[in-house]
Design a protein around this motif. Structure first.
Motif, PDB file in Angstrom:
ATOM      1  N   PHE A 152       0.846  -1.195   0.000  1.00 27.49           N
ATOM      2  CA  PHE A 152       0.000   0.000   0.000  1.00 27.49           C
ATOM      3  C   PHE A 152       0.882   1.246   0.000  1.00 27.49           C
ATOM      4  O   PHE A 152       1.965   1.260   0.586  1.00 27.49           O
ATOM      5  CB  PHE A 152      -0.904   0.017   1.235  1.00 27.49           C
ATOM      6  CG  PHE A 152      -1.906  -1.102   1.263  1.00 27.49           C
ATOM      7  CD1 PHE A 152      -3.174  -0.946   0.734  1.00 27.49           C
ATOM      8  CD2 PHE A 152      -1.570  -2.330   1.824  1.00 27.49           C
ATOM      9  CE1 PHE A 152      -4.089  -1.984   0.747  1.00 27.49           C
ATOM     10  CE2 PHE A 152      -2.472  -3.379   1.846  1.00 27.49           C
ATOM     11  CZ  PHE A 152      -3.741  -3.192   1.306  1.00 27.49           C
ATOM     12  N   HIS A 153       0.385   2.291  -0.662  1.00 26.28           N
ATOM     13  CA  HIS A 153       1.081   3.571  -0.673  1.00 26.28           C
ATOM     14  C   HIS A 153       0.516   4.462   0.426  1.00 26.28           C
ATOM     15  O   HIS A 153      -0.685   4.422   0.731  1.00 26.28           O
ATOM     16  CB  HIS A 153       0.926   4.248  -2.036  1.00 26.28           C
ATOM     17  CG  HIS A 153       1.660   3.544  -3.133  1.00 26.28           C
ATOM     18  ND1 HIS A 153       1.107   2.508  -3.848  1.00 26.28           N
ATOM     19  CD2 HIS A 153       2.919   3.704  -3.617  1.00 26.28           C
ATOM     20  CE1 HIS A 153       1.980   2.069  -4.737  1.00 26.28           C
ATOM     21  NE2 HIS A 153       3.095   2.773  -4.613  1.00 26.28           N
ATOM     22  N   THR A 154       1.380   5.265   1.018  1.00 23.77           N
ATOM     23  CA  THR A 154       0.956   6.090   2.152  1.00 23.77           C
ATOM     24  C   THR A 154       1.699   7.418   2.151  1.00 23.77           C
ATOM     25  O   THR A 154       2.818   7.522   1.635  1.00 23.77           O
ATOM     26  CB  THR A 154       1.205   5.345   3.486  1.00 23.77           C
ATOM     27  OG1 THR A 154       0.743   6.136   4.569  1.00 23.77           O
ATOM     28  CG2 THR A 154       2.680   5.049   3.688  1.00 23.77           C
ATOM     29  N   GLN A 155       1.053   8.433   2.720  1.00 27.26           N
ATOM     30  CA  GLN A 155       1.668   9.740   2.953  1.00 27.26           C
ATOM     31  C   GLN A 155       1.177  10.260   4.296  1.00 27.26           C
ATOM     32  O   GLN A 155       0.130   9.830   4.802  1.00 27.26           O
ATOM     33  CB  GLN A 155       1.277  10.753   1.869  1.00 27.26           C
ATOM     34  CG  GLN A 155       1.927  10.557   0.520  1.00 27.26           C
ATOM     35  CD  GLN A 155       1.530  11.644  -0.464  1.00 27.26           C
ATOM     36  OE1 GLN A 155       0.758  12.538  -0.147  1.00 27.26           O
ATOM     37  NE2 GLN A 155       2.064  11.557  -1.678  1.00 27.26           N
ATOM     38  N   LEU A 156       1.925  11.196   4.867  1.00 26.32           N
ATOM     39  CA  LEU A 156       1.425  11.962   6.001  1.00 26.32           C
ATOM     40  C   LEU A 156       0.450  12.996   5.457  1.00 26.32           C
ATOM     41  O   LEU A 156       0.717  13.640   4.437  1.00 26.32           O
ATOM     42  CB  LEU A 156       2.570  12.635   6.749  1.00 26.32           C
ATOM     43  CG  LEU A 156       3.621  11.684   7.352  1.00 26.32           C
ATOM     44  CD1 LEU A 156       4.698  12.491   8.067  1.00 26.32           C
ATOM     45  CD2 LEU A 156       2.983  10.679   8.295  1.00 26.32           C
ATOM     46  N   ALA A 157      -0.694  13.182   6.127  1.00 22.30           N
ATOM     47  CA  ALA A 157      -1.766  14.009   5.582  1.00 22.30           C
ATOM     48  C   ALA A 157      -1.362  15.466   5.425  1.00 22.30           C
ATOM     49  O   ALA A 157      -1.870  16.157   4.541  1.00 22.30           O
ATOM     50  CB  ALA A 157      -3.004  13.897   6.470  1.00 22.30           C
TER      51      ALA A 157
END
Length: 323
Positions: free
Chosen positions: A50-55
């Motif tokens: 899964f790809h993720t970022q800090l909001a």
């Protein structure tokens, strides 16, 4: 004796043996007995990335290998070199504090995960002039309860510094970190009227236009849903994550109704809890059996009997007569 020991090691560490005879590399497997199909090789478990970022803004990271929410937070924290306790909650496919996109018990295989981390801490004094404060509480499954909805015209709605997405860290200097959402809701309900109390809140770190509306209708179509008809990773409070098909339209509607009942009776919303209750209710031929089933898996909630009856009616006898 040395020869026997050497052959014993070969049997364990070398190529496989058939009837006590070691097969040489490249030797085909013996044919299956006539009429008995050869065993199928075990199905390889797909690698889920899964790809993720800090909001509030960050490079894109990749995570895999988690089986529950706490492990998910640990993986995200590792990617961004932060502590897992910095993460308040996650949303799917949006960096905004959008409670309709909140990560619950399911993640679509194509969903992009945004992690909302701790921002500023603030304290507000509240006087309870009515029985209900107008808050709906949920939690992230890893120790933080936060505000999912603020009812329009309520006590809390008149305090502009309190926002959807704020984590409740303490009530009157009594920390509630580690408490479940229903425990926090109960504490707030039991506070005496006309006596001021203090809430210590932690808001998500802000960037751009990420903060959404302060209130939402109690009927929020699509809340807690992921793409229907597609495979999703189901995160369970107990047991490993499983790869499943998305919920059917009936299951989505039933879970939405149960989530509404949770808010009405307990002041909480929890899409994963609602889905679990739908599963239990579908296998319960009566209200009494549903009550026993809920006690066995969710006994800590102590659901009132009238609530259990409404859950059973919503799942087993839905309006429109379709199941």
């Amino acid at each position: 004796m040395r020869r026997a020991g050497r052959h014993g090691r070969e049997a364990q560490e070398g190529s496989p043996m058939e009837n006590g005879v070691r097969q040489e590399p490249g030797t085909p497997e013996p044919p299956a007995a006539e009429g008995i199909p050869a065993p199928r090789p075990p199905r390889a478990r797909p690698r889920l990335v899964f790809h993720t970022q800090l909001a509030h803004g960050s490079p894109t990271g990749r995570i895999e290998g988690f089986t529950n929410v706490k492990e998910l937070y640990a993986k995200i924290a590792e990617v961004f070199s932060i502590s897992p306790t910095e993460i308040l909650f996650c949303t799917l496919n949006t960096h905004k504090v959008d409670m309709q996109k909140l990560l619950g018990g399911q993640i679509g295989l194509e969903d992009f995960i945004f992690a909302h981390v701790r921002g500023e801490t603030k304290e507000v004094e509240v006087t309870k002039t009515e029985d209900a404060l107008g808050l709906t509480i949920t939690d992230n499954g890893a120790g933080y309860a936060f505000i999912k909805r603020i009812k329009e015209g309520s006590i809390i709605n008149r305090i502009q510094t309190v926002c959807v997405g704020d984590s409740i860290e303490a009530i009157n200097d009594h920390t509630i970190v580690g408490c479940r959402h229903y425990e926090v809701a109960r504490m707030l309900r039991e506070l005496p009227r006309a006596q001021p109390f203090t809430l210590r809140l932690v808001q998500p770190k802000k960037a751009f236009d990420m903060i959404g509306q302060r209130t939402r209708s109690s009927k929020s179509p699509g809340e807690g849903r992921v793409a229907s008809g597609k495979e999703t990773l189901r995160l369970r409070a107990q047991g490993p994550a499983t790869l499943e098909n998305g919920p059917s339209p009936f299951e989505e509607e039933a879970a939405s109704q149960v989530d509404d009942l949770l808010e009405s009776y307990m002041g909480i919303r929890d899409s994963e809890l609602a889905s679990t209750m739908v599963e239990v209710a579908k296998g319960s031929p009566s209200v009494a059996q549903l009550a026993r089933g809920l006690d066995s898996v969710l006994g800590e909630f102590a659901f009132p009997q009238e609530f259990v009856a409404e859950v059973w009616a919503a799942v087993c006898h839905p309006k429109g007569g379709q199941e």
